[in-house]
Write a protein that holds these residues in place. Structure first.
Motif, short mmCIF file in Angstrom:
data_model
loop_
_atom_site.label_atom_id
_atom_site.label_comp_id
_atom_site.label_asym_id
_atom_site.label_seq_id
_atom_site.Cartn_x
_atom_site.Cartn_y
_atom_site.Cartn_z
N VAL A 1 -25.09 108.77 46.36
CA VAL A 1 -23.79 109.46 46.39
C VAL A 1 -23.66 110.30 47.65
O VAL A 1 -22.63 110.29 48.32
N ALA A 2 -24.72 111.03 48.01
CA ALA A 2 -24.68 111.89 49.19
C ALA A 2 -24.46 111.10 50.47
O ALA A 2 -23.81 111.57 51.40
N ALA A 3 -25.00 109.89 50.51
CA ALA A 3 -24.83 109.05 51.70
C ALA A 3 -23.39 108.56 51.85
O ALA A 3 -23.00 108.10 52.92
N GLY A 4 -22.62 108.67 50.77
CA GLY A 4 -21.23 108.24 50.83
C GLY A 4 -21.06 106.75 50.56
O GLY A 4 -19.96 106.22 50.64
N THR A 5 -22.14 106.07 50.23
CA THR A 5 -22.06 104.64 49.97
C THR A 5 -21.69 104.33 48.52
O THR A 5 -21.30 103.20 48.21
N HIS A 6 -21.85 105.31 47.63
CA HIS A 6 -21.56 105.14 46.21
C HIS A 6 -20.80 106.36 45.71
O HIS A 6 -21.12 107.49 46.06
N ARG A 7 -19.82 106.12 44.89
CA ARG A 7 -19.04 107.23 44.32
C ARG A 7 -19.57 107.62 42.95
O ARG A 7 -19.67 108.79 42.63
N ARG A 8 -19.90 106.65 42.11
CA ARG A 8 -20.39 106.93 40.76
C ARG A 8 -21.65 106.12 40.48
O ARG A 8 -21.63 104.89 40.56
N ASP B 1 -40.13 108.18 21.33
CA ASP B 1 -39.01 107.36 21.79
C ASP B 1 -37.85 108.28 22.16
O ASP B 1 -37.64 109.32 21.53
N GLY B 2 -37.09 107.89 23.15
CA GLY B 2 -35.93 108.70 23.52
C GLY B 2 -35.13 108.04 24.61
O GLY B 2 -35.57 107.09 25.26
N ALA B 3 -33.92 108.56 24.79
CA ALA B 3 -33.03 108.04 25.84
C ALA B 3 -32.01 109.10 26.21
O ALA B 3 -31.68 109.98 25.41
N GLY B 4 -31.53 109.01 27.44
CA GLY B 4 -30.49 109.90 27.92
C GLY B 4 -29.84 109.27 29.14
O GLY B 4 -30.42 108.40 29.78
N ALA B 5 -28.65 109.72 29.46
CA ALA B 5 -27.94 109.18 30.62
C ALA B 5 -27.16 110.28 31.31
O ALA B 5 -26.78 111.28 30.69
N LEU B 6 -26.95 110.08 32.60
CA LEU B 6 -26.22 111.04 33.41
C LEU B 6 -25.38 110.28 34.43
O LEU B 6 -25.87 109.34 35.06
N LEU B 7 -24.14 110.69 34.58
CA LEU B 7 -23.27 110.09 35.59
C LEU B 7 -23.23 111.02 36.80
O LEU B 7 -22.89 112.19 36.68
N LEU B 8 -23.62 110.49 37.95
CA LEU B 8 -23.59 111.26 39.19
C LEU B 8 -22.35 110.88 39.98
O LEU B 8 -22.04 109.70 40.14
N GLU B 9 -21.65 111.90 40.47
CA GLU B 9 -20.50 111.68 41.33
C GLU B 9 -20.34 112.90 42.24
O GLU B 9 -20.93 113.95 41.96
N THR C 1 -25.58 115.97 46.64
CA THR C 1 -24.38 115.40 46.04
C THR C 1 -23.16 116.24 46.36
O THR C 1 -22.08 115.72 46.60
N ALA C 2 -23.32 117.56 46.36
CA ALA C 2 -22.19 118.44 46.59
C ALA C 2 -21.62 118.28 48.01
O ALA C 2 -20.44 118.48 48.21
N ARG C 3 -22.44 117.88 48.95
CA ARG C 3 -21.98 117.72 50.32
C ARG C 3 -21.22 116.42 50.53
O ARG C 3 -20.45 116.30 51.45
N ALA C 4 -21.45 115.45 49.68
CA ALA C 4 -20.81 114.14 49.86
C ALA C 4 -19.39 114.18 49.34
O ALA C 4 -19.13 114.65 48.25
#
Length: 123
Positions: free
Chosen positions: A59-66, A92-100, A117-120
Motif C-alpha cells: 500500500v505504501a508503495a502506491g501499487t496497491h490500494r486495498r 486453532d484461530g483466524a483473523g483478517a485485516l484490510l489495509l488501505e 501506510t499513512a504516507r501512501a
C-alpha cells in the motif's frame, strides 16, 4: 466494500488445506475478487506480522490500494496431544485485516508499520 476492489490477498498459515492452489487463491475465488492476486505466507508464529508488514509496504508503495491480510491456522490437526509441555500452547484461530491508505496519521503514531501506510495516497 465489493470484493472487486481488492488488489491483493495474503494468507498467513502453516496449516493450509493444500499447497496447490494456494489458500489465498481459494479465498480470492470464493470472495469473487476477480481483479486481485494473492499468495500464502508460511512463517509460523510470526506469519501474521510478516503479512501485515508486506501488505503495508504494498500500500505504501502506491501499487496497491486495498490488501486483505488473513491469518488462519488449525494447529489441532498437527499437534501431538500426548506432549503436554507444548500442546497447551497452540490452538486453532483466524483473523483478517484490510489495509488501505489513511487520510491522516492517527493510527500511524502508535504502530510503526502503519506510518508507511499513512504516507501512501494512491488515487
Amino acid at each position: 466494500m465489493d470484493p472487486s476492489e481488492l488488489d491483493a490477498i495474503i494468507v498467513c498459515t502453516v496449516t493450509p488445506d493444500m499447497f496447490f492452489p494456494s489458500t489465498a487463491c481459494l479465498v480470492q475465488h470464493n470472495l469473487g475478487a476477480k481483479g486481485c492476486w494473492g499468495f500464502d505466507l508460511i512463517a509460523a508464529c510470526s506469519g501474521f506480522l510478516y503479512g501485515l508488514t508486506t501488505g503495508a509496504h504494498l500500500v505504501a508503495a502506491g501499487t496497491h490500494r486495498r490488501v486483505l491480510v488473513i491469518g488462519a491456522d488449525t494447529m489441532s490437526r498437527i499437534i501431538d496431544y500426548t506432549d503436554r509441555a507444548t500442546c497447551v500452547l497452540f490452538g486453532d484461530g483466524a483473523g483478517a485485516l484490510l489495509l488501505e491508505p489513511t487520510e491522516d496519521d492517527s493510527l500511524a503514531s502508535s504502530i510503526p508499520w502503519a506510518r508507511l501506510t499513512a504516507r501512501a495516497r494512491p488515487s
